[in-house]
Design an enzyme around this catalytic site. Structure first.
Site, PDB file in Angstrom:
ATOM      1  N   SER A 142       8.938 -63.832 -23.437  1.00 54.41           N
ATOM      2  CA  SER A 142       7.662 -64.570 -23.430  1.00 54.41           C
ATOM      3  C   SER A 142       7.842 -65.921 -24.111  1.00 54.41           C
ATOM      4  CB  SER A 142       6.619 -63.758 -24.203  1.00 54.41           C
ATOM      5  OG  SER A 142       5.485 -64.551 -24.478  1.00 54.41           O
ATOM      6  N   TYR A 170       4.517 -59.451 -32.316  1.00 54.21           N
ATOM      7  CA  TYR A 170       4.784 -59.694 -30.893  1.00 54.21           C
ATOM      8  C   TYR A 170       5.878 -60.738 -30.733  1.00 54.21           C
ATOM      9  CZ  TYR A 170       4.023 -60.728 -25.928  1.00 54.21           C
ATOM     10  OH  TYR A 170       4.206 -60.915 -24.573  1.00 54.21           O
TER      11      TYR A 170
HETATM   12  N1  LIG Z   1       0.724 -61.502 -18.896  1.00 51.03           N
HETATM   13  C1  LIG Z   1       1.262 -62.527 -19.532  1.00 51.03           C
HETATM   14  O1  LIG Z   1       0.699 -63.630 -19.574  1.00 51.03           O
HETATM   15  C2  LIG Z   1       2.586 -62.372 -20.213  1.00 51.03           C
HETATM   16  C3  LIG Z   1       3.123 -63.504 -20.863  1.00 51.03           C
HETATM   17  C4  LIG Z   1       4.377 -63.406 -21.460  1.00 51.03           C
HETATM   18  C5  LIG Z   1       5.076 -62.213 -21.394  1.00 51.03           C
HETATM   19  N2  LIG Z   1       4.530 -61.121 -20.784  1.00 51.03           N
HETATM   20  C6  LIG Z   1       5.301 -59.877 -20.762  1.00 51.03           C
HETATM   21  O2  LIG Z   1       5.221 -59.274 -19.492  1.00 51.03           O
HETATM   22  C7  LIG Z   1       5.454 -57.875 -19.605  1.00 51.03           C
HETATM   23  C8  LIG Z   1       4.454 -57.121 -18.732  1.00 51.03           C
HETATM   24  O3  LIG Z   1       3.155 -57.297 -19.252  1.00 51.03           O
HETATM   25  P1  LIG Z   1       1.848 -57.455 -18.332  1.00 51.03           P
HETATM   26  O4  LIG Z   1       1.352 -58.834 -18.569  1.00 51.03           O
HETATM   27  O5  LIG Z   1       2.120 -57.016 -16.974  1.00 51.03           O
HETATM   28  O6  LIG Z   1       0.850 -56.479 -19.109  1.00 51.03           O
HETATM   29  P2  LIG Z   1       0.210 -55.087 -18.672  1.00 51.03           P
HETATM   30  O7  LIG Z   1      -0.516 -55.183 -17.391  1.00 51.03           O
HETATM   31  O8  LIG Z   1      -0.539 -54.604 -19.877  1.00 51.03           O
HETATM   32  O9  LIG Z   1       1.474 -54.179 -18.441  1.00 51.03           O
HETATM   33  C9  LIG Z   1       2.228 -53.653 -19.482  1.00 51.03           C
HETATM   34  C10 LIG Z   1       2.860 -52.370 -19.011  1.00 51.03           C
HETATM   35  O10 LIG Z   1       3.664 -51.846 -20.084  1.00 51.03           O
HETATM   36  C11 LIG Z   1       3.383 -50.465 -20.158  1.00 51.03           C
HETATM   37  N3  LIG Z   1       3.681 -49.893 -21.465  1.00 51.03           N
HETATM   38  C12 LIG Z   1       3.107 -50.207 -22.648  1.00 51.03           C
HETATM   39  N4  LIG Z   1       3.603 -49.411 -23.607  1.00 51.03           N
HETATM   40  C13 LIG Z   1       4.497 -48.576 -23.013  1.00 51.03           C
HETATM   41  C14 LIG Z   1       5.313 -47.529 -23.471  1.00 51.03           C
HETATM   42  N5  LIG Z   1       5.299 -47.104 -24.742  1.00 51.03           N
HETATM   43  N6  LIG Z   1       6.122 -46.899 -22.590  1.00 51.03           N
HETATM   44  C15 LIG Z   1       6.139 -47.271 -21.291  1.00 51.03           C
HETATM   45  N7  LIG Z   1       5.367 -48.256 -20.786  1.00 51.03           N
HETATM   46  C16 LIG Z   1       4.549 -48.888 -21.648  1.00 51.03           C
HETATM   47  C17 LIG Z   1       1.910 -50.339 -19.816  1.00 51.03           C
HETATM   48  O11 LIG Z   1       1.585 -49.016 -19.492  1.00 51.03           O
HETATM   49  P3  LIG Z   1       0.068 -48.456 -19.599  1.00 51.03           P
HETATM   50  O12 LIG Z   1      -0.626 -48.891 -18.349  1.00 51.03           O
HETATM   51  O13 LIG Z   1       0.285 -46.977 -19.696  1.00 51.03           O
HETATM   52  O14 LIG Z   1      -0.526 -49.052 -20.841  1.00 51.03           O
HETATM   53  C18 LIG Z   1       1.821 -51.305 -18.655  1.00 51.03           C
HETATM   54  O15 LIG Z   1       2.207 -50.673 -17.459  1.00 51.03           O
HETATM   55  C19 LIG Z   1       5.385 -57.560 -21.088  1.00 51.03           C
HETATM   56  O16 LIG Z   1       6.696 -57.367 -21.576  1.00 51.03           O
HETATM   57  C20 LIG Z   1       4.786 -58.800 -21.704  1.00 51.03           C
HETATM   58  O17 LIG Z   1       5.211 -59.028 -23.035  1.00 51.03           O
HETATM   59  C21 LIG Z   1       3.311 -61.189 -20.188  1.00 51.03           C
END
Ligand SMILES: NC(=O)c1ccc[n+]([C@@H]2O[C@H](COP(=O)([O-])OP(=O)(O)OC[C@H]3O[C@@H](n4cnc5c(N)ncnc54)[C@H](OP(=O)(O)O)[C@@H]3O)[C@@H](O)[C@H]2O)c1
Length: 305
Positions: A142, A170
């Site tokens: 990120s 984070y």
């Molecule tokens: N969205 C952004 O703007 C952004 C920016 C920078 C980086 N990121 C990175 O992108 C990645 C994906 O995030 P996202 O934006 O797609 O968010 P998201 O929709 O909340 O997805 C996160 C996923 O991680 C899963 N997860 C959380 N804890 C877990 C665990 N203990 N074991 C297995 N799975 C787990 C969640 O499962 P549940 O559905 O069961 O909770 C969900 O499927 C993350 O690494 C995040 O740091 C996102």
């Protein structure tokens, strides 16, 4: 790297028939968009999720060859079980799952939840699967790895028990994702392995990630940002996909090419000085081995090497 519209997009993914991938956190947000695109191009994709019911519901929306398996990155026993159940080659591992800015909590093994899930869970998973991986590991970091306040790895208190902060935790975990990629690539090269370690970040994508923020004001602001600034999850997944399928040097870091890397088409981006430090990367690796009890494995001999 041909493009159909000037900017790289999902249509530029070459035919992936015959390949197998694991995507963590695959049931929502960037994860499900990554699954859709890979499966749409012919990859057999395993959705690694902590809730099988939600995983199956997400898988049912995808066209292509997919299956769902249980993986809770906040529980090393679950990580070991997932890896032990893997048989055969794995072309691609996408370390995508994550939690952001959550209230203080610990994993089953007593690690701070963001470091434990985002970094240590993926660290253990990758090393346990590595003898099976044939092509690459893509880890989702990120822009938060370089937030104001110069994030660093708090070796003196990695679980931040003395001074927890949701953003501090984070940004430490996302810096760890980049240092992990750097040291993993160094070790793969040293071992003569053709496997590549790469990292990506999505810019700002409207997903479920922002909905768990420990701070109610920040949560509200992010909701507004999700509506007016962020790109959607499919655009946010493009850097991960680019890192997953294009011919790039090991340790490359891919993000959006727009202003502030918030949105745009995938391109090679820079990382902070802290994320480029090989000494810190090695130290983090050693500590992560001690914390998880999982080490860099002996890799299969490469034909002709
Ligand atoms: N969205 C952004 O703007 C952004 C920016 C920078 C980086 N990121 C990175 O992108 C990645 C994906 O995030 P996202 O934006 O797609 O968010 P998201 O929709 O909340 O997805 C996160 C996923 O991680 C899963 N997860 C959380 N804890 C877990 C665990 N203990 N074991 C297995 N799975 C787990 C969640 O499962 P549940 O559905 O069961 O909770 C969900 O499927 C993350 O690494 C995040 O740091 C996102």
């Amino acid at each position: 790297m041909t493009t159909t519209s000037g900017k790289w997009n999902v249509k530029d993914i070459p035919d992936q028939t015959g390949r197998t991938a694991v995507v963590t956190g695959a049931n929502s947000g960037l994860g499900i968009a990554t699954v859709e695109a890979l499966a749409g191009a012919g990859t057999h994709v395993v959705l690694a999720v902590r809730d099988l019911e939600r995983g199956e519901a997400a898988a049912a929306t995808v066209r292509g060859s997919v299956e769902v398996r249980r993986l809770d990155l906040a529980d090393l026993a679950s990580v070991r079980e997932f890896a032990a159940g893997w048989h055969g080659d794995l072309d691609l591992l996408v370390n995508n799952a994550g939690v952001m800015n959550i209230p203080q909590a610990t994993t089953k093994d007593g690690f701070e939840m963001q470091f434990g899930t985002n970094h240590l869970g993926h660290f253990a998973l990758t090393n346990l699967l590595l003898p099976r991986i044939t092509d690459r590991v893509v880890t989702v970091s990120s822009g938060a790895h370089r937030m104001p306040g110069s994030p660093r790895i708090h070796f003196e208190d990695l679980n931040l028990t003395g001074d927890y902060g949701p953003i501090k935790a984070y940004s430490q975990s996302k810096l760890a994702n980049l240092l992990f990629t750097l040291e993993l690539q160094r070790r793969l090269t040293e071992a003569g392995s053709p496997v590549r370690a790469l990292a990506a970040h999505p810019g700002w994508a409207a997903t479920g990630l922002q909905g768990h923020d420990a701070n109610v004001v920040r949560r509200g602001l992010m909701r507004v940002g999700n509506r007016f600034i962020a790109q959607d999850n499919r655009a946010g997944a493009l850097p991960t996909l680019y890192a997953a399928v294009e011919d790039l040097p090991g340790a490359s870091y891919i993000g959006p090419d727009g202003r502030g890397e918030m949105r745009g088409a995938p391109a090679m981006v820079s990382r902070s000085a802290a994320a480029s430090d090989p000494v810190t990367a090695r130290r983090l690796w050693t500590v992560s081995e001690e914390m998880t009890g999982v080490a860099f494995p002996k890799l299969p001999a490469v034909a002709g090497a």
